[in-house]
Write an enzyme that holds these catalytic residues in place. Structure first.
Site, PDB file in Angstrom:
ATOM      1  N   GLU A 176       0.832  -1.215   0.000  1.00 21.81           N
ATOM      2  CA  GLU A 176       0.000   0.000   0.000  1.00 21.81           C
ATOM      3  C   GLU A 176       0.862   1.258   0.000  1.00 21.81           C
ATOM      4  OE1 GLU A 176      -2.891  -0.334   3.191  1.00 21.81           O
ATOM      5  OE2 GLU A 176      -4.236  -1.451   1.888  1.00 21.81           O
ATOM      6  N   GLU A 375      -5.634  -8.260  -1.074  1.00 20.78           N
ATOM      7  CA  GLU A 375      -6.365  -8.026   0.178  1.00 20.78           C
ATOM      8  C   GLU A 375      -7.791  -7.617  -0.164  1.00 20.78           C
ATOM      9  OE1 GLU A 375      -4.740  -5.242   3.098  1.00 20.78           O
ATOM     10  OE2 GLU A 375      -2.714  -5.872   2.580  1.00 20.78           O
TER      11      GLU A 375
END
Ligand code: P53
Length: 485
Positions: A176, A375
């Site tokens: 991320e 995810e």
């Protein structure tokens, strides 16, 4: 008829610091995750000055995966996982971060873990840096404020690429990496880059500098990895929260477009190998005075990623204000509005399954590389019944709704999706809150927010449901086929 590719990488995901615990075992050094306290549902974790007496640090023990992984991997295999995403705790391998030689005990731990996965034909998918930079790099070098940290990171990458070259094929560089586009939030710059903004500093400029060093580090790692094993698949990883315009007012559309550009310049650079034109001009106009050299830019071109991994939890929306500058400058801490068309989780995250189909198409249009959903999931309060069952219908519903949209994107829209590893394979310590009670797993861990609990593992209803989903390669998302023990 099976609609999804035969070799589709169904699995589950975690990150080292959120499951392993054993924070000072096997020569491991402190990481940024080891100096963060636990928060409640609606406040932020505190970052302390080193480890302080009397504070509680939930990652220090987490769910003790470090010691219990053989049983946990066995449960993953029972669900039918084809892949398992985790990260390598950087400070197990380079405890301080600036050593020249890796720590053998740390390397040996991941040998054992990957061997255990491979025993069940579970393909490891490994993130190099998932919010767990060695803390020493923060105190000595200011984390990714320093160009030197590029070298520390690539030394780490090279050590683990070499060590696991025959065990791990799928890699991700920075988890991320684009979270820090929300540069005013203390948590994001600290966990992504090991940076705490000082009073009077321009946080946006600090973010662009750190982000630049990271995309350079990522590009170097990609080149090093491909030299070590040309079969490596090395990906970038972004948090895909799309930003929708709040209305069809043209200014809102422009604002949302800039928000998307500001959130995804990282993957633009990592996939395309060059900075987007708007950003080069914006950085100059704002006089950020960044250290970006011609050599760096050449390096970015040579180190483009093989695929794009992303997380998907929620969508955002934004609206233009009456006093926008000509850049429609995006400040995520202030510029988001509520989307009234979608519900919210208990933690306020906007639940939007169609946003996943939108995102898969958006990435496919923009990047033309395979994508990997590494995810996706919902944090929720689970109740362990007296008979040790957990009836997590809300989790099954969330995942089913998202898998349906993923299937539409693959089957109807032709998006090349490598796999799906929901968050999380097993209950974890929440990254943003440090809570155990913000549960994500298919496997319940008996541990509470204050650290009490037996650490025993129990299969949730979603465990059996997901097992059947994998068994049918995603054809049957109903619960009727799921076998309970
Ligand atoms: P937690 C923000 C927005 C989207 C995903 O998050 C995020 C974050 C940072 O909190 O993090 C990712 O635990 C991250 C995982 C994390 C998971 O999403 O805050 O990659 O480490 O646990 C869920 O509820």
């Amino acid at each position: 008829m099976t609609e999804l590719p035969k070799n589709f990488l169904w699995g589950g995901a975690v990150a080292a610091h959120q499951v392993e615990g054993a924070y000072n075992v096997g020569g491991k050094g402190l990481s940024v995750a080891d100096v963060m306290t636990a928060a409640g549902s609606h406040d932020e974790r505190r970052i302390t000055d080193g480890v302080q007496e009397g504070e509680f640090y939930p990652n220090h023990e987490a769910v003790d995966f470090y010691h219990q992984f053989p049983e946990d991997v066995k449960l993953f295999a029972e669900m039918g996982f084809k892949s398992f995403r985790t990260s390598i705790a950087w400070s197990r391998i380079f405890p301080q971060g600036d050593e020249t030689e890796p720590n053998e005990e740390g390397l040996a731990f991941y040998d054992r873990l990957f061997d255990e996965c491979l025993k069940y034909n579970i393909e490891p998918v490994v993130t190099l840096s998932h919010f767990e930079m060695p803390y020493h790099l923060v105190t000595e070098y200011g984390g990714f404020r320093s160009r030197k940290t590029i070298t520390f990171f690539t030394r780490f990458a090279e050590a683990v690429f070499n060590r696991y070259k025959d065990k791990v094929k799928y890699w991700l560089t920075f988890n991320e990496i684009n979270n820090q586009s929300n540069y005013n939030r203390e948590f994001t710059l600290f966990t992504n880059s090991g940076i705490q903004v000082k009073p009077g500093e321009n946080a946006e400029a600090v973010m662009y500098q750190a982000g630049h060093y990271e995309v350079v580090a990522s590009a170097r790692a990609v080149q090093i990895g491909h030299k070590i094993n040309p079969d490596f698949q090395i990906g970038a990883m972004v948090a895909f929260s799309p930003v929708y315009p709040a209305t069809d007012k043209p200014a809102d559309v422009l604002k949302a477009q800039r928000a998307m550009q500001a959130r995804f310049w990282f993957s633009d650079v990592q996939v395309e190998g060059e900075y987007p034109s708007w950003l080069t001009r914006y950085q100059k106009a704002k006089q950020f005075n960044l250290d970006i050299t011609p050599e760096d830019l050449a390096e970015l071109k040579k180190g483009t990623v093989d695929y794009l991994g992303f997380s998907y939890y929620m969508s955002f929306a934004t609206a233009a204000s009456d006093h926008e500058d000509k850049y429609y400058s995006y400040n995520e801490s202030e510029d988001l509005v509520t989307n009234t068309y979608v519900p919210r989780s208990d933690w306020g995250w906007q639940v939007d399954p169609e946003g996943l189909r939108y995102g898969l198409n958006w990435m496919n249009d923009r990047y033309h590389v395979p994508v990997f959903i590494v995810e996706n999931g919902i944090g929720a309060i689970d109740k362990l019944e007296a008979d040790h069952q957990v009836h997590d219908q809300y989790r099954i519903k969330y995942l089913r709704d998202h898998i349906e949209q993923m299937k539409l994107a693959i089957v109807e829209d032709g998006v090349d999706v490598m796999g799906y590893t929901p968050w999380s394979a097993i209950d974890i310590v929440s990254a943003s809150t440090g809570q155990l009670s913000k549960r994500y797993g298919f496997i319940y861990v008996d541990r509470n927010d204050d650290g009490s609990g037996s650490l025993a593992r129990y299969r949730k209803d979603s465990f059996y449901w997901y097992q059947h989903v994998i068994e049918t390669n995603g054809d049957d998302l109903s619960e009727s086929g799921a076998k309970h023990a």
